[in-house]
Design an enzyme around this catalytic site. Structure first.
Site, short mmCIF file in Angstrom:
data_model
loop_
_atom_site.label_atom_id
_atom_site.label_comp_id
_atom_site.label_asym_id
_atom_site.label_seq_id
_atom_site.Cartn_x
_atom_site.Cartn_y
_atom_site.Cartn_z
N GLU A 96 -36.69 -27.42 -31.91
CA GLU A 96 -35.43 -26.82 -31.42
C GLU A 96 -34.95 -27.56 -30.19
OE1 GLU A 96 -33.09 -25.12 -33.15
OE2 GLU A 96 -34.71 -23.70 -33.58
N THR B 150 -34.18 -30.55 -30.19
CA THR B 150 -34.67 -31.94 -30.29
C THR B 150 -33.65 -32.84 -30.98
OG1 THR B 150 -35.80 -31.25 -32.30
CG2 THR B 150 -37.15 -31.43 -30.33
N ASP B 151 -32.73 -32.23 -31.75
CA ASP B 151 -31.82 -33.05 -32.57
C ASP B 151 -30.94 -33.96 -31.71
OD1 ASP B 151 -30.46 -30.81 -31.66
OD2 ASP B 151 -29.24 -30.58 -33.48
N GLY C 79 -21.68 -16.76 -38.27
CA GLY C 79 -21.87 -16.83 -36.82
C GLY C 79 -23.20 -16.28 -36.33
N GLY D 283 -26.09 -18.11 -36.61
CA GLY D 283 -27.00 -19.23 -36.40
C GLY D 283 -27.70 -19.67 -37.67
N SER E 69 -23.60 -20.88 -41.57
CA SER E 69 -22.60 -20.61 -42.61
C SER E 69 -21.51 -21.67 -42.57
CB SER E 69 -21.98 -19.22 -42.39
OG SER E 69 -21.23 -19.17 -41.19
N SER E 70 -21.21 -22.21 -41.39
CA SER E 70 -20.14 -23.21 -41.28
C SER E 70 -20.48 -24.46 -42.09
CB SER E 70 -19.87 -23.55 -39.81
OG SER E 70 -21.01 -24.11 -39.21
N GLU F 247 -17.08 -30.95 -38.59
CA GLU F 247 -17.35 -29.96 -37.54
C GLU F 247 -17.10 -30.53 -36.15
OE1 GLU F 247 -20.12 -26.79 -38.12
OE2 GLU F 247 -20.75 -27.55 -40.07
N ASP G 246 -27.75 -29.53 -39.89
CA ASP G 246 -27.26 -28.44 -40.75
C ASP G 246 -26.64 -28.98 -42.03
OD1 ASP G 246 -28.00 -27.08 -38.56
OD2 ASP G 246 -26.01 -26.41 -37.97
#
Ligand code: ADP
Ligand code: MG
Length: 391
Positions: free
Chosen positions: A39, A41-42, A127, A129, A132-133, A165, A177
Site C-alpha cells: 500500500e 508503494t505504487d 467510491g 476504494g 468501481s471507477s 482517470e 487498478d
C-alpha cells in the site's frame, strides 16, 4: 465463476428500452479489486499484490452507424448523448466522464472509434476504494473496442484507462487498478512491479477467502493526504540522493541504506520512507506465503502492513483500526489490514473459508454496535479481468 446476476440481465433490457435498435446488445464486464498488500508503494515505483473480486461493472453495448455516443447510467438514472468528434479534456468527475473519457483517449491515440449506445451498471460499491471507477473505464474500453473492431490488448488498454482517470477525470493515480481490471486471472492474485509492469499470477489458496469490511466512513482526507504523502516520498528521495545520486524512487532504497542515512531526513519524512521501503518487500513475501499455502505467514504480513500504515505512514482511522482489531480477535482470521489510500473506505481480512460466515456475522455485529455508519461486509474470491459475456 459466472456473474449471472439480475443486474446484468437488466442491463440488456434497459439498453433495448432506452435505445431500441435491431441488434441484441452485448455486455462487457470488468471487476473491482482489493489490494492484498503493497500500500502506497505504487507511486514509489514499487510492488503491489492486487486481486480482482467477484463484484463487477457491466456495459451493455450496441453499435450505431454514426459518430454519436448515447450513454445511460442505471445508478444515476440519466442518459447523455454526445459526438465523439467534440471531445476535449478536461472532462470532470461526473459518472459520464469515465465513459466518454475512454472514447477521447482512444481517438486521441489514433484508434478509430465508432458510435455506440451504452448502458452501465454494476455491483462494485461506488467510491469505497474497490475501484468501481477503473472497472467502469475498462468495461467501457472493452465495449468500445468491440463496436469499433479494435483488437483487445489488455496491457495497452490498462495504460489507456490510466490516462482516462488522470487526464480526463483528473485523478492522479498509478496503473494498478486498471491493470488488475484487465489482466487478473481467476483464482489468482496479481503480483505487479509498478516500475517495469512485469507481472505474474499468484495462486490464491482454496481454503481461504478475502472478506471486505467497508467501514462506511467516507474517505474525506484521502485526496489531500495522498498528495502530502507523495510529496514526503519525493522529499525522502531528494534527501537520500545526497548519499546515492542513483536513487530514482523509494523502490531503490533498502532498509539498511535508509537506516545508515537517516540523518539526511527529518523525522516525519524518515517514518514515511520507512513504511514504503518495508512495505515494498511485503508483496513478494506475501506471494511466497500464498503460493506455499502458508496462510499464517500471509496474515502476519497483512497485520504488519496495517500497523505500519497506522504508525509510520499515518493513513489509518479510528474505524479502520477498530474493524481490523475486531477481525483479528476472530479465530477464523489470519490477518487484517486497511486497503486503498486509507482515511476511511475498506479494510480486508484473510479468513478460512469454513469460518468466513461466522467471521462476517460476529465481526460486523460488533462493529455495528460501536459505529453508526452504513458499513458492510462481504466475502470474495479472485476472478478474471475484463471480458465479454456469453448471454
Ligand atoms: P472507487 O473507484 O474507489 O469506487 P472513485 O471515486 O474513484 O471511487 O470512483 C467512483 C465514481 O465512478 C462514481 O462517483 C461514479 O462517477 C463512477 N462510477 C462507478 N461505478 C459506477 C456505476 N455503476 N455507474 C455509473 N458511474 C459509476
Ligand atoms: Mg477509483
Amino acid at each position: 465463476m459466472s456473474p449471472g446476476t439480475a443486474w446484468i440481465d437488466n442491463l440488456v433490457s434497459v439498453c433495448l428500452e432506452e435505445f431500441g435498435g435491431a441488434e441484441v446488445p452485448r455486455v462487457a464486464v470488468a471487476p473491482g479489486r482489493v489490494n492484498l498488500i503493497g500500500e502506497h508503494t505504487d507511486y514509489n515505483d514499487g510492488w503491489v499484490l492486487p486481486m480482482a473480486i467477484d463484484r463487477r461493472i457491466g456495459v451493455a453495448f450496441a453499435p450505431r452507424g454514426d459518430r454519436v455516443l448515447r450513454v445511460h447510467s442505471v445508478v444515476f438514472d440519466e442518459t447523455r448523448e454526445l459526438s465523439i468528434d467534440e471531445l476535449a479534456p478536461p472532462g470532470g468527475s461526473e459518472w459520464i466522464s469515465y465513459v466518454i473519457g475512454v472514447a477521447w483517449a482512444m481517438s486521441s491515440s489514433g484508434l478509430g472509434v465508432s458510435g455506440a449506445d451504452l448502458v452501465v451498471d454494476g455491483d462494485v460499491p461506488l467510491g469505497s476504494g474497490l475501484s468501481s471507477s477503473s472497472a467502469l473505464v475498462m468495461a467501457t474500453a472493452l465495449a468500445m473496442c468491440e463496436v469499433s473492431s479494435i483488437p483487445w490488448s489488455p496491457v495497452e488498454m490498462a495504460l489507456l484507462g490510466q490516462r482516462v482517470e488522470r487526464e480526463w477525470v483528473g485523478v492522479q493515480g498509478g496503473v494498478m487498478d486498471q491493470f488488475t481490471a484487465t489482466m487478473a486471472q481467476e483464482e489468482h492474485a496479481l503480483l505487479l512491479d509498478c516500475r517495469s509492469l512485469s507481472h505474474s499470477p499468484v495462486r490464491f489458496p482454496d481454503e481461504s477467502m478475502v472478506v471486505v469490511m467497508d467501514t462506511g466512513a467516507p474517505r474525506t482526507l484521502a485526496g489531500s493526504a495522498y498528495n502530502e504523502r507523495s510529496a514526503s516520498c519525493r522529499a525522502a528521495v531528494e534527501g537520500l540522493q545526497n548519499a546515492d545520486p542513483g536513487i530514482r524512487a523509494l523502490r531503490d532504497v533498502t532498509t539498511d541504506f535508509l537506516e545508515a542515512n537517516r540523518e539526511l531526513l527529518d523525522e516525519t519524512t524518515y517514518r514515511r520512507a520507512r513504511h514504503v521501503v518495508e512495505e515494498n518487500a511485503r508483496p513478494l513475501a506475501m506471494a511466497d506465503a500464498l503460493s506455499s499455502g502458508d496462510l499464517n505467514q500471509a496474515g502476519r504480513l497483512m497485520d504488519e502492513s496495517h500497523f505500519s500504515l497506522r504508525d509510520l505512514y499515518e493513513v489509518s482511522s479510528r474505524e479502520l483500526d477498530l474493524f481490523t482489531d475486531l477481525a483479528r480477535d476472530h479465530a477464523a482470521c489470519y490477518g487484517a489490514r486497511l486497503t486503498g489510500a486509507g482515511f476511511g473506505g475498506c479494510a480486508i481480512a484473510l479468513v478460512s473459508a469454513e469460518g468466513a460466515e461466522d467471521f462476517m456475522q460476529s465481526t460486523h455485529s460488533c462493529y455495528r454496535s460501536r459505529v453508526d455508519l452504513p458499513s458492510a461486509v462481504f466475502a470474495c474470491r479472485p476472478v478474471s479481468g475484463a471480458r465479454l459475456l456469453d448471454l
